[in-house]
Design a protein around this motif. Structure first.
Motif, PDB file in Angstrom:
ATOM      1  N   LEU A  50      59.043   9.476  -3.144  1.00 49.36           N
ATOM      2  CA  LEU A  50      60.340   8.777  -3.190  1.00 49.36           C
ATOM      3  C   LEU A  50      60.595   8.040  -1.879  1.00 49.36           C
ATOM      4  N   ASP A  51      61.236   6.893  -1.979  1.00 49.96           N
ATOM      5  CA  ASP A  51      61.396   6.032  -0.808  1.00 49.96           C
ATOM      6  C   ASP A  51      62.839   5.781  -0.428  1.00 49.96           C
ATOM      7  N   TYR A  52      63.000   5.394   0.823  1.00 50.97           N
ATOM      8  CA  TYR A  52      64.255   4.799   1.279  1.00 50.97           C
ATOM      9  C   TYR A  52      63.896   3.380   1.711  1.00 50.97           C
ATOM     10  N   ASP A  53      64.316   2.398   0.946  1.00 48.16           N
ATOM     11  CA  ASP A  53      64.014   1.000   1.230  1.00 48.16           C
ATOM     12  C   ASP A  53      62.520   0.800   1.499  1.00 48.16           C
ATOM     13  N   GLY A  54      61.701   1.369   0.644  1.00 44.36           N
ATOM     14  CA  GLY A  54      60.253   1.169   0.718  1.00 44.36           C
ATOM     15  C   GLY A  54      59.500   2.164   1.596  1.00 44.36           C
ATOM     16  N   GLU A  55      60.191   2.852   2.478  1.00 47.98           N
ATOM     17  CA  GLU A  55      59.510   3.782   3.380  1.00 47.98           C
ATOM     18  C   GLU A  55      59.713   5.245   2.966  1.00 47.98           C
ATOM     19  N   GLY A  56      58.826   6.089   3.449  1.00 48.99           N
ATOM     20  CA  GLY A  56      58.999   7.537   3.288  1.00 48.99           C
ATOM     21  C   GLY A  56      58.219   8.133   2.127  1.00 48.99           C
ATOM     22  N   ASN A  96      56.891  16.579   2.454  1.00 46.68           N
ATOM     23  CA  ASN A  96      58.040  17.370   2.012  1.00 46.68           C
ATOM     24  C   ASN A  96      59.092  16.441   1.399  1.00 46.68           C
ATOM     25  N   ILE A  97      60.093  17.043   0.766  1.00 45.99           N
ATOM     26  CA  ILE A  97      61.248  16.262   0.309  1.00 45.99           C
ATOM     27  C   ILE A  97      62.382  16.480   1.305  1.00 45.99           C
ATOM     28  N   TYR A  98      63.013  15.378   1.710  1.00 45.51           N
ATOM     29  CA  TYR A  98      64.068  15.412   2.725  1.00 45.51           C
ATOM     30  C   TYR A  98      65.372  14.842   2.161  1.00 45.51           C
ATOM     31  N   THR A  99      66.487  15.412   2.629  1.00 47.88           N
ATOM     32  CA  THR A  99      67.814  14.936   2.229  1.00 47.88           C
ATOM     33  C   THR A  99      68.447  14.179   3.380  1.00 47.88           C
ATOM     34  N   VAL A 100      69.156  13.120   3.055  1.00 44.19           N
ATOM     35  CA  VAL A 100      69.818  12.329   4.091  1.00 44.19           C
ATOM     36  C   VAL A 100      70.890  13.161   4.795  1.00 44.19           C
ATOM     37  N   VAL A 101      70.997  12.963   6.102  1.00 44.41           N
ATOM     38  CA  VAL A 101      72.066  13.600   6.864  1.00 44.41           C
ATOM     39  C   VAL A 101      73.243  12.620   6.897  1.00 44.41           C
ATOM     40  N   GLU A 102      74.353  13.023   6.304  1.00 46.28           N
ATOM     41  CA  GLU A 102      75.522  12.128   6.242  1.00 46.28           C
ATOM     42  C   GLU A 102      76.078  11.918   7.639  1.00 46.28           C
ATOM     43  N   GLU A 103      76.401  10.657   7.928  1.00 48.49           N
ATOM     44  CA  GLU A 103      76.921  10.359   9.283  1.00 48.49           C
ATOM     45  C   GLU A 103      78.371  10.751   9.411  1.00 48.49           C
ATOM     46  N   LEU A 139      55.759   3.907 -12.018  1.00 51.91           N
ATOM     47  CA  LEU A 139      55.587   3.481 -10.622  1.00 51.91           C
ATOM     48  C   LEU A 139      56.890   2.917 -10.069  1.00 51.91           C
ATOM     49  N   ASN A 140      57.113   2.948  -8.755  1.00 49.20           N
ATOM     50  CA  ASN A 140      56.171   3.480  -7.785  1.00 49.20           C
ATOM     51  C   ASN A 140      56.344   4.987  -7.559  1.00 49.20           C
ATOM     52  N   GLY A 141      57.571   5.446  -7.690  1.00 49.58           N
ATOM     53  CA  GLY A 141      57.947   6.761  -7.173  1.00 49.58           C
ATOM     54  C   GLY A 141      57.157   7.956  -7.667  1.00 49.58           C
ATOM     55  N   SER A 142      56.617   7.897  -8.908  1.00 50.69           N
ATOM     56  CA  SER A 142      56.031   9.123  -9.464  1.00 50.69           C
ATOM     57  C   SER A 142      54.548   9.292  -9.155  1.00 50.69           C
ATOM     58  N   PHE A 143      53.979   8.405  -8.321  1.00 51.87           N
ATOM     59  CA  PHE A 143      52.514   8.469  -8.151  1.00 51.87           C
ATOM     60  C   PHE A 143      52.032   9.767  -7.500  1.00 51.87           C
ATOM     61  N   VAL A 144      52.803  10.331  -6.584  1.00 51.05           N
ATOM     62  CA  VAL A 144      52.379  11.564  -5.910  1.00 51.05           C
ATOM     63  C   VAL A 144      52.511  12.753  -6.878  1.00 51.05           C
ATOM     64  N   PHE A 145      53.650  12.836  -7.525  1.00 48.60           N
ATOM     65  CA  PHE A 145      53.890  13.897  -8.514  1.00 48.60           C
ATOM     66  C   PHE A 145      52.847  13.838  -9.626  1.00 48.60           C
ATOM     67  N   ASN A 164      73.674  15.553  -5.660  1.00 43.19           N
ATOM     68  CA  ASN A 164      73.662  14.083  -5.736  1.00 43.19           C
ATOM     69  C   ASN A 164      73.240  13.355  -4.461  1.00 43.19           C
ATOM     70  N   ASP A 165      72.914  14.066  -3.402  1.00 39.20           N
ATOM     71  CA  ASP A 165      72.555  13.417  -2.136  1.00 39.20           C
ATOM     72  C   ASP A 165      71.263  12.618  -2.239  1.00 39.20           C
ATOM     73  N   PHE A 166      71.146  11.608  -1.376  1.00 41.48           N
ATOM     74  CA  PHE A 166      69.958  10.761  -1.367  1.00 41.48           C
ATOM     75  C   PHE A 166      68.783  11.484  -0.704  1.00 41.48           C
ATOM     76  N   ILE A 167      67.617  11.393  -1.329  1.00 37.44           N
ATOM     77  CA  ILE A 167      66.438  12.071  -0.789  1.00 37.44           C
ATOM     78  C   ILE A 167      65.247  11.118  -0.657  1.00 37.44           C
ATOM     79  N   VAL A 168      64.274  11.518   0.199  1.00 38.48           N
ATOM     80  CA  VAL A 168      63.012  10.772   0.332  1.00 38.48           C
ATOM     81  C   VAL A 168      61.850  11.755   0.408  1.00 38.48           C
ATOM     82  N   GLY A 169      60.651  11.190   0.259  1.00 38.96           N
ATOM     83  CA  GLY A 169      59.418  11.960   0.443  1.00 38.96           C
ATOM     84  C   GLY A 169      58.744  12.304  -0.868  1.00 38.96           C
ATOM     85  N   TYR A 170      57.484  12.712  -0.797  1.00 38.68           N
ATOM     86  CA  TYR A 170      56.698  13.085  -1.963  1.00 38.68           C
ATOM     87  C   TYR A 170      56.778  11.982  -3.033  1.00 38.68           C
TER      88      TYR A 170
END
Ligand code: IMP
Ligand code: MG
Length: 179
Positions: free
Chosen positions: A161-167, A172-179, A46-52, A153-159
């Motif tokens: 996985l979180d970004y600071d607790g959210e997402g 779907n799984i999403y990749t961060v868009v670099e600024e 936990l927490n990240g693997s609960f959906v998988f 190596n990019d940061f991802i969220v969804g399914y």
């Protein structure tokens, strides 16, 4: 919509839900083929693997069990830096086949410490099932038996996985868009 916002960052879709579920089902078939007579205990981190873990287990047609653990990090006294402690495992794993279920293996340090802790309890076999692996970040030698996707190596969220607790609830799984 392929672009989404999570907190202060923009993300773009990288693995759609249908592709994830297809691959999870293939990996489940592999596990079933290898472990059908083993009555394995799946250990979901936990927490990240609960959906998988939920999708993986429902794709299996064989007797099995699941337990949930947490990994707590704290600063060690010595020079090794962060020490990771495994919390919540009440099951006796001595002589059992265990499959550790992770959302993502990044540096691999979490998994390595977890394997060492579990090995001390004398299981028959320990296998690793990780939804994602970032091979470019791996800092330790790990034999990853079941992996759904290798990603950059990019940061991802969804399914899960979180970004600071959210997402975590994103399908779907999403990749961060670099600024
Ligand atoms: P490591 O393998 O010890 O470096 O740590 C893996 C953990 O880092 C995972 O269980 C996640 O919680 C977290 N993590 C690594 N990469 C990502 C990412 O891209 N998105 C979200 N969490 C991540
Ligand atoms: Mg995790």
């Amino acid at each position: 919509m392929d672009k989404i916002q999570v907190r202060d960052r923009e993300f773009t879709i990288s693995i759609p839900e249908a592709k994830i579920l297809q691959r999870v089902s293939e990996v489940a078939q592999q596990i079933q083929h290898d472990l059908k007579d083993e009555h394995p205990l799946f250990i979901s981190v936990l927490n990240g693997s609960f959906v998988f873990a939920a999708d993986l287990l429902r794709a299996l047609d064989m007797p099995c069990e699941i337990a949930f653990v947490r990994v707590a990090s704290y600063d060690g006294m010595g020079s090794t830096g962060k020490v990771k402690q495994l919390l919540g495992l009440k099951e006796n794993i001595e002589g059992r086949t265990v499959v550790v279920v992770e959302d993502i293996i990044d540096s691999g340090l979490t998994m390595k410490q977890m394997l060492e802790t579990l090995r001390q309890q004398g299981p028959k076999d320990i296998r690793i099932a990780s939804l994602l692996v970032k091979p470019g970040n791996l800092k330790v030698d790990l034999d990853i038996d079941y992996c759904c996707f290798k990603i950059p190596n990019d940061f991802i969220v969804g399914y899960g996985l979180d970004y600071d607790g959210e997402g975590r609830n994103l399908r779907n799984i999403y990749t961060v868009v670099e600024e």
